[in-house]
Write a protein that holds these residues in place. Structure first.
Motif, mmCIF file in Angstrom:
data_model
loop_
_atom_site.group_PDB
_atom_site.id
_atom_site.type_symbol
_atom_site.label_atom_id
_atom_site.label_comp_id
_atom_site.label_asym_id
_atom_site.label_seq_id
_atom_site.Cartn_x
_atom_site.Cartn_y
_atom_site.Cartn_z
ATOM 1 N N VAL A 169 46.969 131.926 87.233
ATOM 2 C CA VAL A 169 45.912 131.067 87.761
ATOM 3 C C VAL A 169 46.392 130.394 89.044
ATOM 4 O O VAL A 169 47.587 130.306 89.312
ATOM 5 C CB VAL A 169 45.487 129.999 86.734
ATOM 6 N N HIS A 170 45.426 129.914 89.809
ATOM 7 C CA HIS A 170 45.734 129.176 91.034
ATOM 8 C C HIS A 170 45.519 127.685 90.830
ATOM 9 O O HIS A 170 45.605 126.923 91.779
ATOM 10 C CB HIS A 170 44.860 129.678 92.182
ATOM 11 N N GLY A 171 45.239 127.277 89.623
ATOM 12 C CA GLY A 171 45.041 125.873 89.286
ATOM 13 C C GLY A 171 45.877 125.532 88.074
ATOM 14 O O GLY A 171 47.088 125.392 88.169
ATOM 15 N N PHE A 172 45.232 125.456 86.936
ATOM 16 C CA PHE A 172 45.953 125.177 85.702
ATOM 17 C C PHE A 172 45.336 125.983 84.574
ATOM 18 O O PHE A 172 44.245 126.520 84.700
ATOM 19 C CB PHE A 172 45.907 123.680 85.358
ATOM 20 N N TRP A 173 46.052 126.062 83.471
ATOM 21 C CA TRP A 173 45.504 126.677 82.267
ATOM 22 C C TRP A 173 45.902 125.807 81.086
ATOM 23 O O TRP A 173 46.880 125.061 81.141
ATOM 24 C CB TRP A 173 45.972 128.120 82.076
ATOM 25 N N SER A 174 45.105 125.876 80.033
ATOM 26 C CA SER A 174 45.434 125.122 78.825
ATOM 27 C C SER A 174 44.779 125.770 77.618
ATOM 28 O O SER A 174 43.825 126.527 77.737
ATOM 29 C CB SER A 174 44.979 123.665 78.943
ATOM 30 N N VAL A 175 45.334 125.448 76.457
ATOM 31 C CA VAL A 175 44.768 125.816 75.160
ATOM 32 C C VAL A 175 44.419 124.500 74.491
ATOM 33 O O VAL A 175 45.273 123.611 74.385
ATOM 34 C CB VAL A 175 45.782 126.608 74.300
ATOM 35 N N THR A 176 43.188 124.353 74.070
ATOM 36 C CA THR A 176 42.708 123.107 73.480
ATOM 37 C C THR A 176 42.073 123.408 72.132
ATOM 38 O O THR A 176 41.403 124.425 71.981
ATOM 39 C CB THR A 176 41.659 122.444 74.405
ATOM 40 N N VAL A 177 42.264 122.523 71.156
ATOM 41 C CA VAL A 177 41.681 122.692 69.829
ATOM 42 C C VAL A 177 40.458 121.795 69.710
ATOM 43 O O VAL A 177 40.544 120.584 69.917
ATOM 44 C CB VAL A 177 42.701 122.341 68.722
ATOM 45 N N TYR A 178 39.317 122.406 69.404
ATOM 46 C CA TYR A 178 38.062 121.692 69.192
ATOM 47 C C TYR A 178 37.587 121.934 67.769
ATOM 48 O O TYR A 178 37.889 122.967 67.184
ATOM 49 C CB TYR A 178 36.975 122.198 70.149
ATOM 50 N N ASP A 179 36.779 121.005 67.257
ATOM 51 C CA ASP A 179 36.165 121.233 65.953
ATOM 52 C C ASP A 179 34.882 122.042 66.136
ATOM 53 O O ASP A 179 34.532 122.424 67.263
ATOM 54 C CB ASP A 179 35.932 119.916 65.201
ATOM 55 N N SER A 180 34.186 122.310 65.055
ATOM 56 C CA SER A 180 32.994 123.164 65.108
ATOM 57 C C SER A 180 31.851 122.532 65.905
ATOM 58 O O SER A 180 30.917 123.230 66.296
ATOM 59 C CB SER A 180 32.518 123.493 63.692
ATOM 60 N N LYS A 181 31.924 121.219 66.165
ATOM 61 C CA LYS A 181 30.892 120.547 66.954
ATOM 62 C C LYS A 181 31.290 120.390 68.420
ATOM 63 O O LYS A 181 30.567 119.799 69.198
ATOM 64 C CB LYS A 181 30.581 119.183 66.342
ATOM 65 N N GLY A 182 32.474 120.899 68.764
ATOM 66 C CA GLY A 182 32.911 120.845 70.152
ATOM 67 C C GLY A 182 33.721 119.615 70.519
ATOM 68 O O GLY A 182 33.962 119.359 71.695
ATOM 69 N N TYR A 183 34.157 118.844 69.522
ATOM 70 C CA TYR A 183 34.966 117.655 69.783
ATOM 71 C C TYR A 183 36.447 117.954 69.584
ATOM 72 O O TYR A 183 36.820 118.817 68.790
ATOM 73 C CB TYR A 183 34.555 116.511 68.849
ATOM 74 N N ARG A 217 51.505 134.152 71.989
ATOM 75 C CA ARG A 217 52.763 134.489 72.663
ATOM 76 C C ARG A 217 52.500 135.153 74.006
ATOM 77 O O ARG A 217 51.671 136.062 74.120
ATOM 78 C CB ARG A 217 53.582 135.423 71.775
ATOM 79 N N PHE A 218 53.246 134.680 74.999
ATOM 80 C CA PHE A 218 53.197 135.254 76.338
ATOM 81 C C PHE A 218 54.575 135.832 76.636
ATOM 82 O O PHE A 218 55.580 135.123 76.561
ATOM 83 C CB PHE A 218 52.864 134.182 77.383
ATOM 84 N N GLU A 219 54.631 137.107 76.953
ATOM 85 C CA GLU A 219 55.910 137.726 77.304
ATOM 86 C C GLU A 219 56.440 137.089 78.591
ATOM 87 O O GLU A 219 55.686 136.457 79.340
ATOM 88 C CB GLU A 219 55.741 139.235 77.473
ATOM 89 N N ALA A 220 57.709 137.274 78.865
ATOM 90 C CA ALA A 220 58.335 136.708 80.066
ATOM 91 C C ALA A 220 57.537 137.093 81.313
ATOM 92 O O ALA A 220 57.182 138.257 81.487
ATOM 93 C CB ALA A 220 59.774 137.200 80.181
ATOM 94 N N GLY A 221 57.229 136.117 82.122
ATOM 95 C CA GLY A 221 56.489 136.367 83.356
ATOM 96 C C GLY A 221 55.015 136.651 83.161
ATOM 97 O O GLY A 221 54.336 137.031 84.109
ATOM 98 N N GLN A 222 54.485 136.472 81.942
ATOM 99 C CA GLN A 222 53.098 136.826 81.655
ATOM 100 C C GLN A 222 52.222 135.634 81.292
ATOM 101 O O GLN A 222 51.180 135.808 80.652
ATOM 102 C CB GLN A 222 53.038 137.865 80.528
ATOM 103 N N LEU A 223 52.624 134.416 81.697
ATOM 104 C CA LEU A 223 51.739 133.265 81.481
ATOM 105 C C LEU A 223 50.459 133.506 82.281
ATOM 106 O O LEU A 223 50.459 134.286 83.244
ATOM 107 C CB LEU A 223 52.433 131.981 81.914
ATOM 108 N N PRO A 224 49.350 132.869 81.909
ATOM 109 C CA PRO A 224 48.082 133.124 82.612
ATOM 110 C C PRO A 224 48.218 132.979 84.128
ATOM 111 O O PRO A 224 48.730 131.970 84.615
ATOM 112 C CB PRO A 224 47.146 132.060 82.030
#
Length: 144
Positions: free
Chosen positions: A81-95, A72-79
């Motif tokens: 950045v001067h580019g982009f941000w993301s959350v990605t799900v990987y498995d234990s091998k990095g895939y 959760r990001f409070e109002a006005g508290q998204l990361p």
């Protein structure tokens, strides 16, 4: 190699843990002529950006995909950045983790829907969250 650059310290400059997230060492991606360091980084993912260009955090297994979790990001508290941000799900091998939604990351370009109070919540779960949680804010995780 004598050391792992993905461990808590690399080339004498330690990474750090903050709220369960691992931050890389300060010299991450700065190979210079240290070919052992360059080889170790290539072993885990060819090429690594300098921290001035990209910051990669990992949870080191503190999030268990089979259990629902929110970010959760409070109002006005998204990361900030001067580019982009993301959350990605990987498995234990990095895939990337396969899922029926064909959705592998959420971030500033995903059309996330803020709540009435302006906050934004990302739902990490094997199943879609119940309403009123927006489907657009759901990132599927493995059930096991």
């Amino acid at each position: 190699l004598e050391r792992s650059c993905l461990a808590a310290s690399c080339r004498g400059v330690p990474g750090k843990q903050v709220n369960g997230w691992h931050y890389p060492p300060a010299d991450h991606g700065n190979y210079s002529t240290d070919y052992g360091y360059r080889a170790e980084m290539a072993r885990h993912g060819l090429g690594t950006n300098l921290l001035a260009d990209a910051l990669y955090l990992s949870s080191n297994g503190t999030i268990e995909g089979s259990k629902p979790c929110t970010l959760r990001f409070e109002a006005g508290q998204l990361p900030p950045v001067h580019g982009f941000w993301s959350v990605t799900v990987y498995d234990s091998k990095g895939y990337l983790v396969q899922n029926t939604e064909n959705r592998y990351a959420l971030g500033d370009r995903s059309g996330l829907q803020p709540a009435e109070d302006g906050s934004t919540t990302i739902y990490l779960s094997p199943t879609s969250p119940e309403l009123p949680a927006p489907h657009a804010n759901w990132l599927p995780t493995p059930a096991v």
